[in-house]
Write a protein that holds these residues in place. Sequence first.
Motif, PDB file in Angstrom:
ATOM      1  N   LEU A  23     132.608 -16.884   2.393  1.00 19.42           N
ATOM      2  CA  LEU A  23     131.366 -16.472   3.048  1.00 19.42           C
ATOM      3  C   LEU A  23     131.598 -15.914   4.445  1.00 19.42           C
ATOM      4  N   GLY A  24     132.836 -15.850   4.854  1.00 18.16           N
ATOM      5  CA  GLY A  24     133.144 -15.454   6.223  1.00 18.16           C
ATOM      6  C   GLY A  24     132.759 -14.043   6.567  1.00 18.16           C
ATOM      7  N   SER A  34     126.710 -22.199   5.675  1.00 16.02           N
ATOM      8  CA  SER A  34     127.327 -22.121   4.350  1.00 16.02           C
ATOM      9  C   SER A  34     126.285 -22.250   3.246  1.00 16.02           C
ATOM     10  N   LEU A  35     125.386 -23.210   3.386  1.00 15.21           N
ATOM     11  CA  LEU A  35     124.358 -23.416   2.368  1.00 15.21           C
ATOM     12  C   LEU A  35     123.438 -22.214   2.267  1.00 15.21           C
ATOM     13  N   ARG A  94     123.023 -19.427  -0.845  1.00 13.63           N
ATOM     14  CA  ARG A  94     121.756 -19.329  -1.570  1.00 13.63           C
ATOM     15  C   ARG A  94     121.083 -17.970  -1.415  1.00 13.63           C
ATOM     16  N   SER A  95     121.418 -17.229  -0.363  1.00 15.67           N
ATOM     17  CA  SER A  95     120.772 -15.949  -0.090  1.00 15.67           C
ATOM     18  C   SER A  95     121.827 -14.874   0.126  1.00 15.67           C
ATOM     19  N   PRO A  96     122.169 -14.137  -0.925  1.00 20.46           N
ATOM     20  CA  PRO A  96     123.258 -13.148  -0.822  1.00 20.46           C
ATOM     21  C   PRO A  96     122.988 -12.023   0.170  1.00 20.46           C
ATOM     22  N   ALA A 119     115.223 -28.224   3.538  1.00 24.74           N
ATOM     23  CA  ALA A 119     114.972 -27.346   4.677  1.00 24.74           C
ATOM     24  C   ALA A 119     115.363 -25.901   4.363  1.00 24.74           C
ATOM     25  N   SER A 120     116.471 -25.711   3.672  1.00 28.54           N
ATOM     26  CA  SER A 120     116.906 -24.342   3.358  1.00 28.54           C
ATOM     27  C   SER A 120     115.927 -23.644   2.427  1.00 28.54           C
ATOM     28  N   ARG A 121     115.353 -24.381   1.482  1.00 27.40           N
ATOM     29  CA  ARG A 121     114.364 -23.771   0.595  1.00 27.40           C
ATOM     30  C   ARG A 121     113.146 -23.282   1.391  1.00 27.40           C
ATOM     31  N   ILE A 122     112.724 -24.084   2.353  1.00 22.48           N
ATOM     32  CA  ILE A 122     111.567 -23.710   3.171  1.00 22.48           C
ATOM     33  C   ILE A 122     111.874 -22.476   4.011  1.00 22.48           C
ATOM     34  N   VAL A 123     113.007 -22.472   4.685  1.00 23.95           N
ATOM     35  CA  VAL A 123     113.374 -21.356   5.559  1.00 23.95           C
ATOM     36  C   VAL A 123     113.592 -20.079   4.755  1.00 23.95           C
ATOM     37  N   LEU A 124     114.295 -20.192   3.637  1.00 24.69           N
ATOM     38  CA  LEU A 124     114.629 -18.998   2.849  1.00 24.69           C
ATOM     39  C   LEU A 124     113.441 -18.438   2.086  1.00 24.69           C
TER      40      LEU A 124
END
Length: 329
Positions: free
Chosen positions: A201-202, A169-170, A174-176, A145-150
């Motif tokens: 990541l906060g 978090s994921l 994956r996307s700075p 799902a994250s690959r699709i959204v990003l």
Amino acid sequence: MFQATRLLRSTGLLEAVEDRGAEGMTAAEAATKTGLSIYAATVLLECGLSADLVAYDNGKFVITTLGAFIRRDEMTAVNMEFVHEVCYLGMHKLEDALRLGEPAGLRVFGEWKTVYEALAHLPENAKSAWLRFDHFYSDAAFPAASRIVLERQPQTMLDIGCNTGKWASLCLARSPELCATLVDLPGQLEMAMQNLREKGLGDRAVPCPVDVLDPHAELPSGFDAVWMSQFLVCFSEDEVRTILRRARRALRPGGRLWILDTFWDTQRFDAAAYCLINTSPYFTAIANGNSRMYRAEDILALAREEGLELQTTHERLGIYHSLLELAPG
């Protein structure tokens, strides 16, 4: 039979019998191996015999294929502990919950309106079982799902119902360039932000405490992506309408609303649909008293009422999930 099956697994009886292989094991030998009394081992193994978890030959118990599966399958273990720790006692109040439209079974844990308010305060065993159940299914779907959204390269994301922050978090890892705003109740936000800070990541995550059950509680706006995972099933149809209405307003022009969930009408196998449909009594008796496992078409019909149009559906992510991509019409 449920509790006997659970105990066959948790006491090590299935493991002991399986380790002996085709030779099999007497109830007395199983008792010695597990520390149970002969009586206790006999009762549980005979229950297992009736359920085809073990076979009986020449005075010895031998594990079956089904028994080996029950012993080893992680999903089975997750589901059993969820039912035992979270649902079992409260299900005695299912009829009351259906009549009253409130989670009458949740009172076994205290006076809470919903399990989501109670979550941070549940006994540790119950909270751990709830989170493990929730994460087991979403964790399997999140990578795809994250690959699709990003792929759409969002710069800002609103994560509604962030839970412990696993999705945020994921995506942040994956996307700075991504920044996330997390919406949930204060107890969940505290857990989520702690987890994100521990991963460094906060600084790209902003907590936003909102009770989405309040139809007048607005969400922040201007987001490239609005995300909801295993979220809308936690609400009645009228509540889903108000959430979708506010989620639509949270999108900037060109933004996308993403809904990840386990819809029972999109399942490949009848057994999966059966399991999902029969999760609805948990929502009735324990979670909130008024929601259920929805069909995809149920959610899409409500989305259309609120001016959202389906762009794409991604099926069979993880174990059971579908990902709906919607945009304002």
